[in-house]
Design an enzyme around this catalytic site. Structure first.
Site, mmCIF file in Angstrom:
data_model
loop_
_atom_site.group_PDB
_atom_site.id
_atom_site.type_symbol
_atom_site.label_atom_id
_atom_site.label_comp_id
_atom_site.label_asym_id
_atom_site.label_seq_id
_atom_site.Cartn_x
_atom_site.Cartn_y
_atom_site.Cartn_z
ATOM 1 N N GLU A 145 7.232 -1.264 -8.437
ATOM 2 C CA GLU A 145 5.949 -0.953 -8.375
ATOM 3 C C GLU A 145 4.853 -2.329 -7.836
ATOM 4 O OE1 GLU A 145 1.920 -0.700 -8.848
ATOM 5 O OE2 GLU A 145 2.385 -0.715 -9.999
ATOM 6 N N CYS B 167 -3.538 -2.144 -10.585
ATOM 7 C CA CYS B 167 -2.810 -1.693 -8.885
ATOM 8 C C CYS B 167 -4.002 -1.201 -8.248
ATOM 9 C CB CYS B 167 -1.810 -2.136 -8.979
ATOM 10 S SG CYS B 167 -0.648 -2.872 -9.860
#
Length: 479
Positions: free
Chosen positions: A247, A285
């Site tokens: 990720e 993010c």
């Protein structure tokens, strides 16, 4: 202030040297630990490999009980965890409390999944040659897991490595971020209270440069990494034969569609974008970084957005009323400052913000930003928002896709056909309709495409990544 113990093969330990953790807001020392030695790293990995068969055979009730225990204990010590997150990360207390609540849910959800992780039956007698046959497809752990966690969610992103591993019966070795190890160490103490077999988990403070020895160790066949793109790419190159989930961040965009056009609509969107562009000082993010607004709504939306950002309270993150705190370090804030200054030199206009004070960079809104500026192209990971006008919704979707990243996008629309068109057109891992891209439920698949990584987090998705299907065919049955 005594050094906090870490855990090697489920046992508390101290290593060598000292890792001192400073508060990003004022620089004061908030905790200390030590660094794991090479011998301790070897002991942790050997123990994980040695207990793998026992862990895989743990009954569902034992795995679920351990996860329920951790969930309950985090809830009992929620304020302690929240204040620790704020101290080592600089995250405002209100958001630290939200992170703790999510970690409680992550472990609870993993306990529930552990109880229903049963596999599936498949009838095979759909062809005459398989008459009387049925298949049971179960999932078995691939082996011990290496979990490498980032600084921005020092508890819940560790939980997203640990909880699915325990749920499937896989030992795990965790390397927390060097800037924020304390939350993971406190979590390790709660794991040690369970009846999990010795060696089921280790939490090892290590400098980032020493992570490579764990990444390449063949006894850790699964690597789950959350962090920067270059590091993730290096991991993937280093271990092509391992199962790697990455990720790697994003460049999250929100689209204000043509039909999102009432005063109430625009005010709602402005406040949501303002909040979630800045809620972790932009260090998420899926923090909103780019906003594409239909051209005939732009002049009405921009002042609402600037006003909403201006309302955010910047200051001491331990104050419950603070909305935006510091970045993780002075260096991080200086990088954000440099990127904004570069955009302004190239022609961008600062609508709000833009003046750094130490590790704090104020919530900043930019307009007229050249499409090739770093604040548009790269992940800022700071409280900076770029606003641009587009001629129509399809142009907005194209602008969202004009990125090396593809994690999540938010689409403000009331129209079902527009929502489906966005879902088809946007090259991202998730589309959030009627809200910002920053929404995440911890049970849903979460991850991205392109530079945002490979694989998915989310409890059940991670459980699938940590395991592989194993088929048993039964023969001669009167189906």
């Amino acid at each position: 202030m005594d050094p906090v113990a870490f855990h090697v093969a489920s046992r508390p330990a101290h290593g060598e040297g000292e890792l001192t953790v400073h508060h990003p807001h004022d620089g004061r020392v908030v905790g200390r630990t030590t660094l794991a030695t090479a011998e301790q790293v070897e002991a942790a990995v050997a123990a994980a490999a040695g207990v793998a068969a026992t862990a895989a055979a743990l009954p569902a009730h034992a795995r679920a009980a351990a996860l329920d225990h951790v969930s309950g204990r985090i809830a009992e010590r929620a304020e302690e965890f929240a204040r620790l997150i704020t101290a080592e990360n600089g995250k405002p207390l209100k958001w630290a409390r939200a992170e703790v609540a999510r970690a409680v849910s992550t472990f609870r959800w993993a306990a529930e999944e552990a109880r229903r992780f049963s596999g599936e039956l498949q009838r095979l007698d759909t062809d005459p040659t398989a008459t009387g046959r049925i298949a049971l497809v179960r999932r078995a752990p691939k082996g011990p897991v290496l979990g490498i966690a980032p600084f921005n969610f020092p508890l819940n992103l560790v939980a997203h490595k640990v909880a699915p591993a325990i749920a499937v019966g896989a030992p795990i070795v965790v390397k927390p971020a060097p800037a924020t190890p304390l939350s993971a160490l406190l979590l390790g103490g709660l794991l040690a209270e369970t009846d999990l077999p010795e060696g089921m988990f280790s939490v090892l403070p290590l400098p980032d440069g020493r992570a490579a020895e764990l990444v390449v160790d063949p006894r850790l066949p699964v690597v789950s990494f959350t962090g920067s793109g270059p590091v993730g790419a290096a991991i993937r190159r280093a271990v092509p034969d391992k199962h790697v989930t990455l990720e790697l961040g994003g460049n999250a965009a929100a689209v204000i569609c043509e039909d999102w056009n009432t005063d109430e609509d625009l005010t709602f969107a402005a406040h949501r974008v303002a909040t979630f562009a800045n809620y972790q000082a932009g260090q998420s993010c899926i923090a909103v970084q780019r906003v594409y607004v239909h051209e005939w709504l732009y002049d009405a939306f921009l002042p609402r957005l600037v006003a909403a950002v201006q309302e955010l309270r910047v200051g001491d993150p331990s104050d419950p009323l603070t909305d935006v705190g510091p970045l993780i370090s002075d260096a991080a804030a200086r990088r954000v400052e440099a990127w904004v200054d570069e955009a302004v030199t190239a022609g961008a206009t600062i609508e709000l913000g833009g003046r750094r004070e130490g590790a704090t960079y104020p919530p900043t809104v930019l307009s007229g930003v050249p499409a090739d500026a770093k604040v548009c192209v790269e992940e800022v990971f700071g409280p900076v928002l770029v606003v641009a006008r587009v001629p129509h919704d399809q142009a907005a979707f194209a602008a969202v896709n004009d990125s090396a990243y593809g994690l999540q996008a938010g689409v403000f629309t009331h129209r079902l056909d527009t929502a489906f068109a966005a879902h088809r057109a946007l090259d991202v891992g998730g589309v959030i309709v009627g809200d910002v891209p920053s929404f995440r439920a911890d049970q849903m698949p979460y991850g991205g495409v392109k530079g945002s990584g490979v694989g998915r987090e989310g409890v059940r998705s991670a459980m699938d990544h940590y395991t592989e299907p194993r088929v048993m065919v039964l023969t001669g049955l009167p189906l």
